[in-house]
Design a protein around this motif. Structure first.
Motif, PDB file in Angstrom:
ATOM      1  N   LEU A 225      -6.532  -7.902  -5.353  1.00 47.12           N
ATOM      2  CA  LEU A 225      -6.062  -6.405  -5.281  1.00 47.12           C
ATOM      3  C   LEU A 225      -6.843  -5.857  -6.349  1.00 47.12           C
ATOM      4  O   LEU A 225      -6.717  -6.001  -7.683  1.00 47.12           O
TER       5      LEU A 225
ATOM      6  N   LEU B 213      -8.499  -3.403  -8.555  1.00 48.55           N
ATOM      7  CA  LEU B 213      -7.955  -2.137  -9.108  1.00 48.55           C
ATOM      8  C   LEU B 213      -9.025  -1.766 -10.103  1.00 48.55           C
ATOM      9  O   LEU B 213      -9.442  -2.499 -11.040  1.00 48.55           O
TER      10      LEU B 213
ATOM     11  N   ASN C 240       0.233   0.939 -11.483  1.00 50.41           N
ATOM     12  CA  ASN C 240       1.177   0.440 -10.602  1.00 50.41           C
ATOM     13  C   ASN C 240       1.292   1.511  -9.224  1.00 50.41           C
ATOM     14  O   ASN C 240       1.540   0.907  -7.986  1.00 50.41           O
TER      15      ASN C 240
ATOM     16  N   LEU D 227      -1.591  -0.036  -7.042  1.00 51.59           N
ATOM     17  CA  LEU D 227      -1.278  -1.179  -6.392  1.00 51.59           C
ATOM     18  C   LEU D 227      -0.087  -0.969  -5.176  1.00 51.59           C
ATOM     19  O   LEU D 227      -0.291  -1.565  -4.200  1.00 51.59           O
TER      20      LEU D 227
ATOM     21  N   GLU E 195      -1.014 -11.137 -10.149  1.00 51.50           N
ATOM     22  CA  GLU E 195      -1.006 -10.568  -8.978  1.00 51.50           C
ATOM     23  C   GLU E 195       0.326 -11.256  -8.203  1.00 51.50           C
ATOM     24  O   GLU E 195       0.894 -10.459  -7.714  1.00 51.50           O
TER      25      GLU E 195
ATOM     26  N   ASP F 233       3.262  -9.581  -9.339  1.00 56.42           N
ATOM     27  CA  ASP F 233       3.470  -8.151  -9.027  1.00 56.42           C
ATOM     28  C   ASP F 233       3.751  -8.052  -7.632  1.00 56.42           C
ATOM     29  O   ASP F 233       4.790  -7.172  -7.010  1.00 56.42           O
TER      30      ASP F 233
END
Length: 386
Positions: free
Chosen positions: A112, A114, A120, A123, A151, A154
């Protein structure tokens, strides 16, 4: 914030994409993906069909995911063939599925991508865009492979189930030389490695490690021939073609490391690895004939010497292979996350993953305890894996 799905990496701004990729992750970079795409390894109507997701605010890229629509599971290295077979027995479609990974590459890194790792909102935007893409394709699920532990944690909030597997990585403990590395091994392993290197030297081959401008097109041609021969002997058709190797040389020369063995000025064997500032990734090797002990020299020992010389912290030598463990590579956890949309399939695979995580955690602990490294750190599993 908006999101967009691209079916070609060429349609995505390279500078903005690369700004999202963390250092040490060459296989998520735009140039690696473009080399695969422009040489027909990924693309429309192929087993790896790009579904790249970009989250943006105006012209700024806030996040991205290298996702692919898959019609099989070849080239993933986190194996789910048994899941596909179970779905088939239950008369459920397993393909297409969505895979988030570096194609044909079992190297760990962020999946992911970022601009701000603590963002967030971005995400969530990426995860929801992936969900929508999967539903639009009627995919059975989404699989994020070889990701970071953060990750994986999350994604638990979005219905993803964690998976734990393992690989063997060589860790540079601030070694100053190859003998310094050998000094941390138990005596019988030191003796065996020295014997292997001596036997290899007796072959009378010239072995050289090449990087950057020292790599010539003829070296790449030789590496491809060796690679294709290895695949033909062991697995069948290779994933990459000759043009891919030359595209990687053009686009990622500074990331390539070759170890070439020559006999009478003719290349007879070689290996190819990728590097970043602090990581080295062994990928492919092959030989034109049978040369005892040469595999260990080209794939491990010469690259360990290179890593020590270049002060590279971690050498990932690829998936599987207990022969790496016997040569001082450390058993390391590898993290993935999976979401299956069929409730029954998800429940069954979730139970399998719980058992597999505990078994893998025990295996990593056992490898660490029996390591040939005299100062191997103990493995502490996550609480849910104990």
């Amino acid at each position: 914030m908006t999101s967009q799905v691209f079916t070609s990496i060429a349609a995505i701004d390279a500078e903005k994409w690369n700004a999202l990729v963390e250092p040490g992750n060459p296989f998520m970079r735009h140039e690696f993906l473009l080399a695969l795409e422009e040489t027909g390894c990924i693309g429309p109507n192929l087993p790896w069909q790009p579904r790249f997701v970009v989250a943006n605010q105006g012209d700024a890229y806030l996040g991205a995911v290298a996702a692919f629509e898959r019609s099989d599971s070849y080239g993933e290295y986190i194996f789910d063939w048994a899941w596909a077979n179970a779905y088939a027995e239950a008369r459920l479609p397993y393909y297409p599925k969505i895979t988030v990974a570096a194609p044909f590459t079992p190297a760990s890194g962020r999946r992911l991508l970022l601009a701000d790792a603590a963002d967030n909102e971005t995400l969530a935007t990426l995860v929801h865009a992936l969900d929508q893409t999967a539903h639009d394709l009627d995919a059975s699920g989404i699989h994020m492979l070889c990701m970071t532990r953060d990750e994986q944690k999350d994604l638990a909030d979005f219905g993803y189930m964690p998976r734990l597997t393992h690989q063997y990585h060589w860790l540079n403990r601030n070694f100053s030389s190859f003998d310094d590395y050998l000094s941390v091994l138990r005596a019988h392993r030191r003796k065996e490695i020295r014997r292997e290197r001596r036997k290899c030297a007796e072959l009378g081959l010239r072995i050289e490690t090449l990087a950057g401008d020292a790599i010539l097109p003829r070296h790449i041609d030789a590496i491809y021939v060796f690679y294709a021969a290895t695949y033909a002997r062991k697995w069948g058709s290779p994933y990459l073609n000759r043009e891919t190797f030359h595209a990687l040389l053009r686009r990622m020369r500074e990331n390539l490391v070759l170890v070439i063995a020559s006999e009478n000025d003719r290349e007879v064997a070689g290996s190819i690895a990728f590097r970043s500032d602090d990581r080295l990734f062994g990928r492919y090797w092959g030989a034109s004939g049978h040369y005892p002990y040469l595999h260990f020299e080209l794939c491990f020992y010469s690259l360990i010497e290179y890593a020590i010389r270049e002060k590279i912290a971690i050498f990932e030598a690829g998936a599987q292979g207990e022969h790496k463990f016997q040569r001082g590579f450390t058993a390391m956890p590898v993290y993935s996350a999976h979401k299956l949309f069929d409730r029954g399939g998800s429940a069954a695979i979730g139970e399998y993953l719980r058992r597999e995580r505990r078994a893998t955690a025990r295996a990593i602990h056992a490898y660490r305890s029996a390591s040939p490294n005299k100062d191997e750190p103990q493995y502490l599993p996550e609480p849910e894996d104990r």
